[in-house]
Design a protein around this motif. Sequence first.
Motif, PDB file in Angstrom:
ATOM      1  N   GLU A  42       0.852  -1.192   0.000  1.00 22.43           N
ATOM      2  CA  GLU A  42       0.000   0.000   0.000  1.00 22.43           C
ATOM      3  C   GLU A  42       0.888   1.243   0.000  1.00 22.43           C
ATOM      4  O   GLU A  42       1.710   1.433   0.907  1.00 22.43           O
ATOM      5  CB  GLU A  42      -0.907  -0.005   1.235  1.00 22.43           C
ATOM      6  N   LEU A  43       0.717   2.072  -1.016  1.00 16.52           N
ATOM      7  CA  LEU A  43       1.528   3.287  -1.116  1.00 16.52           C
ATOM      8  C   LEU A  43       0.977   4.367  -0.200  1.00 16.52           C
ATOM      9  O   LEU A  43      -0.232   4.585  -0.131  1.00 16.52           O
ATOM     10  CB  LEU A  43       1.538   3.801  -2.556  1.00 16.52           C
ATOM     11  N   GLY A  44       1.887   5.046   0.502  1.00 12.23           N
ATOM     12  CA  GLY A  44       1.507   6.178   1.335  1.00 12.23           C
ATOM     13  C   GLY A  44       1.989   7.478   0.710  1.00 12.23           C
ATOM     14  O   GLY A  44       1.983   7.640  -0.514  1.00 12.23           O
ATOM     15  N   ARG A  45       2.428   8.395   1.535  1.00 11.82           N
ATOM     16  CA  ARG A  45       2.827   9.705   1.029  1.00 11.82           C
ATOM     17  C   ARG A  45       4.116   9.608   0.221  1.00 11.82           C
ATOM     18  O   ARG A  45       4.943   8.707   0.420  1.00 11.82           O
ATOM     19  CB  ARG A  45       3.029  10.669   2.199  1.00 11.82           C
ATOM     20  N   VAL A  46       4.296  10.535  -0.671  1.00  9.42           N
ATOM     21  CA  VAL A  46       5.538  10.637  -1.428  1.00  9.42           C
ATOM     22  C   VAL A  46       6.588  11.305  -0.548  1.00  9.42           C
ATOM     23  O   VAL A  46       6.382  12.401  -0.031  1.00  9.42           O
ATOM     24  CB  VAL A  46       5.326  11.447  -2.734  1.00  9.42           C
ATOM     25  N   ARG A  47       7.702  10.652  -0.386  1.00 10.24           N
ATOM     26  CA  ARG A  47       8.788  11.181   0.426  1.00 10.24           C
ATOM     27  C   ARG A  47       9.743  12.051  -0.379  1.00 10.24           C
ATOM     28  O   ARG A  47      10.279  13.044   0.109  1.00 10.24           O
ATOM     29  CB  ARG A  47       9.602  10.019   1.037  1.00 10.24           C
TER      30      ARG A  47
ATOM     31  N   VAL B 119       5.433   3.158   2.634  1.00 12.06           N
ATOM     32  CA  VAL B 119       4.582   2.024   2.248  1.00 12.06           C
ATOM     33  C   VAL B 119       4.296   1.152   3.466  1.00 12.06           C
ATOM     34  O   VAL B 119       4.929   1.278   4.529  1.00 12.06           O
ATOM     35  CB  VAL B 119       5.250   1.164   1.149  1.00 12.06           C
ATOM     36  N   SER B 120       3.360   0.225   3.281  1.00 18.29           N
ATOM     37  CA  SER B 120       3.090  -0.800   4.287  1.00 18.29           C
ATOM     38  C   SER B 120       2.513  -2.023   3.590  1.00 18.29           C
ATOM     39  O   SER B 120       2.017  -1.950   2.461  1.00 18.29           O
ATOM     40  CB  SER B 120       2.112  -0.286   5.356  1.00 18.29           C
TER      41      SER B 120
ATOM     42  N   ARG C 289       1.327  -5.851  10.486  1.00 12.19           N
ATOM     43  CA  ARG C 289       1.497  -4.748   9.550  1.00 12.19           C
ATOM     44  C   ARG C 289       2.959  -4.317   9.597  1.00 12.19           C
ATOM     45  O   ARG C 289       3.485  -4.014  10.654  1.00 12.19           O
ATOM     46  CB  ARG C 289       0.595  -3.566   9.919  1.00 12.19           C
ATOM     47  N   ILE C 290       3.602  -4.312   8.430  1.00 10.90           N
ATOM     48  CA  ILE C 290       5.006  -3.948   8.324  1.00 10.90           C
ATOM     49  C   ILE C 290       5.110  -2.687   7.470  1.00 10.90           C
ATOM     50  O   ILE C 290       4.519  -2.610   6.390  1.00 10.90           O
ATOM     51  CB  ILE C 290       5.837  -5.076   7.684  1.00 10.90           C
ATOM     52  N   THR C 291       5.862  -1.713   7.951  1.00 18.40           N
ATOM     53  CA  THR C 291       6.039  -0.474   7.202  1.00 18.40           C
ATOM     54  C   THR C 291       7.411  -0.460   6.529  1.00 18.40           C
ATOM     55  O   THR C 291       8.256  -1.327   6.769  1.00 18.40           O
ATOM     56  CB  THR C 291       5.905   0.751   8.126  1.00 18.40           C
ATOM     57  N   GLY C 292       7.622   0.538   5.681  1.00 19.96           N
ATOM     58  CA  GLY C 292       8.902   0.660   5.003  1.00 19.96           C
ATOM     59  C   GLY C 292       8.905   1.822   4.038  1.00 19.96           C
ATOM     60  O   GLY C 292       8.007   2.675   4.057  1.00 19.96           O
ATOM     61  N   VAL C 293       9.921   1.850   3.190  1.00 16.96           N
ATOM     62  CA  VAL C 293      10.067   2.887   2.172  1.00 16.96           C
ATOM     63  C   VAL C 293      10.358   2.202   0.844  1.00 16.96           C
ATOM     64  O   VAL C 293      11.148   1.246   0.787  1.00 16.96           O
ATOM     65  CB  VAL C 293      11.195   3.867   2.529  1.00 16.96           C
ATOM     66  N   LEU C 294       9.726   2.676  -0.208  1.00 15.27           N
ATOM     67  CA  LEU C 294       9.854   2.082  -1.536  1.00 15.27           C
ATOM     68  C   LEU C 294      10.311   3.137  -2.533  1.00 15.27           C
ATOM     69  O   LEU C 294       9.684   4.191  -2.660  1.00 15.27           O
ATOM     70  CB  LEU C 294       8.513   1.503  -1.978  1.00 15.27           C
TER      71      LEU C 294
ATOM     72  N   HIS D 140       9.566  -1.960  14.667  1.00 18.82           N
ATOM     73  CA  HIS D 140      10.317  -0.774  14.252  1.00 18.82           C
ATOM     74  C   HIS D 140       9.369   0.214  13.594  1.00 18.82           C
ATOM     75  O   HIS D 140       8.497  -0.177  12.802  1.00 18.82           O
ATOM     76  CB  HIS D 140      11.413  -1.136  13.244  1.00 18.82           C
ATOM     77  N   ALA D 141       9.566   1.516  13.893  1.00 19.23           N
ATOM     78  CA  ALA D 141       8.781   2.597  13.264  1.00 19.23           C
ATOM     79  C   ALA D 141       7.290   2.276  13.371  1.00 19.23           C
ATOM     80  O   ALA D 141       6.785   2.014  14.458  1.00 19.23           O
ATOM     81  CB  ALA D 141       9.229   2.807  11.833  1.00 19.23           C
ATOM     82  N   GLY D 142       6.582   2.254  12.240  1.00 24.12           N
ATOM     83  CA  GLY D 142       5.140   2.020  12.271  1.00 24.12           C
ATOM     84  C   GLY D 142       4.735   0.561  12.185  1.00 24.12           C
ATOM     85  O   GLY D 142       3.542   0.250  12.124  1.00 24.12           O
ATOM     86  N   SER D 143       5.687  -0.356  12.168  1.00 24.26           N
ATOM     87  CA  SER D 143       5.367  -1.786  12.110  1.00 24.26           C
ATOM     88  C   SER D 143       4.782  -2.268  13.429  1.00 24.26           C
ATOM     89  O   SER D 143       5.072  -1.717  14.496  1.00 24.26           O
ATOM     90  CB  SER D 143       6.617  -2.599  11.777  1.00 24.26           C
ATOM     91  N   ASP D 144       3.970  -3.305  13.350  1.00 23.45           N
ATOM     92  CA  ASP D 144       3.384  -3.891  14.555  1.00 23.45           C
ATOM     93  C   ASP D 144       4.456  -4.540  15.418  1.00 23.45           C
ATOM     94  O   ASP D 144       5.497  -4.989  14.929  1.00 23.45           O
ATOM     95  CB  ASP D 144       2.344  -4.940  14.173  1.00 23.45           C
ATOM     96  N   ASP D 145       4.164  -4.600  16.710  1.00 23.42           N
ATOM     97  CA  ASP D 145       5.067  -5.245  17.658  1.00 23.42           C
ATOM     98  C   ASP D 145       4.889  -6.756  17.582  1.00 23.42           C
ATOM     99  O   ASP D 145       3.893  -7.265  17.059  1.00 23.42           O
ATOM    100  CB  ASP D 145       4.768  -4.743  19.076  1.00 23.42           C
TER     101      ASP D 145
END
Length: 350
Positions: free
Chosen positions: A83-88, A99-100, A107-112, A164-169
Motif C-alpha cells: 500500500e503506497l503512502g505519502r511521497v517522500r 509504504v506498508s 502490519r510492516i512499514t517501510g520505504v519504496l 520498528h517505526a510504524g510496524s506492529d510489535d
Amino acid sequence: MNPRRLLVAALLWVWALTVTGCSASGSDTERVQQPAPSTPAEASESAAGDQPTEAPTTPAEEVAQHPSLTDYFDEVPDASPIELGRVREQTAAYTSYDVSYRSDGLRITGVLNVPTGSGPFPAVVLAHGWIDRDAYVTGQGMTRERGHLAENGYVALHVDYRAHAGSDDDPELLGQLYRGYAVDVLGGVSALRASELPVDDERIGLMGRSLGGSVVLQALEMAPGLVDAGIVYSAQSSLEADNYRQWGGRPVDGYGAEYASRHGTPDENPAAWQDMSTRPYVDRITEPVLMIHGTRDEDCPPEWARATHDALAQADVDVQLNWYDDQHAFGPQFAQSMEDTVAFLQRHLT
C-alpha cells in the motif's frame, strides 16, 4: 517313646513358637533382616514393590526446549499487496514512497523507491542493520543504498522490520533471537509480487547491511529458490555465539539478552546458539551471494567474513567476497562497493 521325653518335647515345641512370634513382631531396632532375593527377576520385583505406584513428575525447573532456525524452513509468508503512502521524495530518476503491507499477521512499514519509467524493473528488498528500536525512524539505515539502486533501474524496498517505526510489535521477537526480521523480508518479497507495481517478479534479490547481512543469510536458508541473489554487506558473524559475545554484555538491551535469559548464554547452552546460527545450514542456499566487507571494519571483524565465505564455499554456494579498504559504515569506498553491487545484480537478476 518315654512319656517323660514326650512331655519335654512338647514343652520345647511350645517355647519355640513363642520365641518365633516375638521376633516377628518386635520393635524396629530388632526387626529381622529379610533375605536378599536369590535371582535378578526376584530383585526386580522386590524393587518395584518398594517404589510408589505414581510416576515421578518432571521438575519444574527443567529448561524449555530452545528454538531453532529450522523452525522457519520452507514457510514463505503470504503478504498483502504493498500500500503506497505519502511521497517522500521525487527526482528525475525515481519516486520514493512510505509504504506498508501485511505479512505473518503483522502490519510492516517501510520505504519504496520506484524508478521513473514503465518497467517492469528488477527489485531488491533491503534489510537494515541494528538500530535501537526506540530511536529508529522509517527507512533509516540504508538511504544511500536505496537511492543508488533506484538510480540504476531497481525497485528498492526498505523493510522496517516488526517492532520498528510504524510496524506492529511482536512479543516473541526477542525470545526468538530476532528471526522475525527475516520473515518480514520474505514477506516483502511476497508483497512485491502481490502488488500492481512495475516489478519483474522473476528478478528479485536481497541486500542487507551489518545485522541485515545476517538477515539475508537467514532468509536465503529459510526459503531457497524464492529470490535470485543475495548481497551480504559488512555482516555480523554467521555464528550467533560470536554476536552475543561482541554485543550481548548489557543485561537489558544487549544483543540476545532476552534469549540468553531464557536459554542460557553460549557458554551455558552452546546448542541453543548454534541451532539459531546460519553457518550450520549454508548448504540450503541455492542463490549466488556477494559479500562486501571492509578490511578495517571495527564492528564486525574481517575474520567473521572470511569464516562465513569459507563455509559458503565449502557448501558449494556460488559466493564472492570483495574486500575494500574501509570501515564498517563505508565512506570513501561506498561508491565503488555499490558499483560492484549493481554489476553483480546485472549478472544474476536476468
